[in-house]
Design a protein around this motif. Sequence first.
Motif, PDB file in Angstrom:
ATOM      1  N   PRO A 170     -31.677  -7.094 -11.550  1.00 35.09           N
ATOM      2  CA  PRO A 170     -31.962  -5.654 -11.612  1.00 35.09           C
ATOM      3  C   PRO A 170     -32.943  -5.364 -12.753  1.00 35.09           C
ATOM      4  O   PRO A 170     -32.782  -5.872 -13.864  1.00 35.09           O
ATOM      5  CB  PRO A 170     -30.595  -5.029 -11.868  1.00 35.09           C
ATOM      6  CG  PRO A 170     -29.628  -6.017 -11.294  1.00 35.09           C
ATOM      7  CD  PRO A 170     -30.234  -7.360 -11.588  1.00 35.09           C
ATOM      8  N   TYR A 207     -28.012  -3.009  -6.774  1.00 38.42           N
ATOM      9  CA  TYR A 207     -29.466  -2.922  -6.915  1.00 38.42           C
ATOM     10  C   TYR A 207     -30.204  -3.737  -5.855  1.00 38.42           C
ATOM     11  O   TYR A 207     -31.421  -3.624  -5.715  1.00 38.42           O
ATOM     12  CB  TYR A 207     -29.895  -3.368  -8.316  1.00 38.42           C
ATOM     13  CG  TYR A 207     -29.581  -2.351  -9.392  1.00 38.42           C
ATOM     14  CD1 TYR A 207     -30.377  -1.226  -9.567  1.00 38.42           C
ATOM     15  CD2 TYR A 207     -28.484  -2.512 -10.228  1.00 38.42           C
ATOM     16  CE1 TYR A 207     -30.097  -0.288 -10.547  1.00 38.42           C
ATOM     17  CE2 TYR A 207     -28.191  -1.576 -11.215  1.00 38.42           C
ATOM     18  CZ  TYR A 207     -29.004  -0.475 -11.362  1.00 38.42           C
ATOM     19  OH  TYR A 207     -28.719   0.459 -12.345  1.00 38.42           O
ATOM     20  N   ASP A 213     -33.280   1.664  -7.415  1.00 37.48           N
ATOM     21  CA  ASP A 213     -34.485   0.959  -7.842  1.00 37.48           C
ATOM     22  C   ASP A 213     -35.304   1.776  -8.846  1.00 37.48           C
ATOM     23  O   ASP A 213     -36.098   1.213  -9.597  1.00 37.48           O
ATOM     24  CB  ASP A 213     -35.344   0.596  -6.628  1.00 37.48           C
ATOM     25  CG  ASP A 213     -36.437  -0.392  -6.981  1.00 37.48           C
ATOM     26  OD1 ASP A 213     -36.135  -1.405  -7.646  1.00 37.48           O
ATOM     27  OD2 ASP A 213     -37.600  -0.145  -6.605  1.00 37.48           O
TER      28      ASP A 213
END
Length: 153
Positions: free
Chosen positions: A122, A117, A90
């Motif tokens: 993402p 992700y 992240d």
Amino acid sequence: MSLAAKPIAKRVENFGLPWESAYGYGQAVQVGNVIFVSGQLSHDESGKLVAPAPIDAAGKILDATNMELQMQTAYANAARLLHRFGAALDNVVEETLYVLDVDAAFAVAGKVRKAAYGTDRPSCASTIVGTTRLAFPEQLIEISFTALLPTSP
């Protein structure tokens, strides 16, 4: 007047794999709140390639059906490195995927990236680059990352 470079504080992390010493590099380097992650590939903790692509006697890739597993493993290795800095995927703001077969990568990248992700969108810049060769003949993909840690208020 000397223009000698002033050293900067760096934190370096490695996996302890043979090619780190042979080539001479760090798997990840932190400078300030920025983490630069070297190209991650599909290997286990001992350095053995995971899902190596089949090659012929000349070392030419015969097919890219292992792209998905190699890509998943590369993301997992990046996550392991980032964790050492107190970060996660992240925190990634930019990634570059280097692939031998762009079509094979596009066929699986959306699914693999979203899973890695943990989101359908993402929030990082992403570039995919087709190349003719990577470090190991059986390697189909390598992914580099730039991540940011939060700055203190």
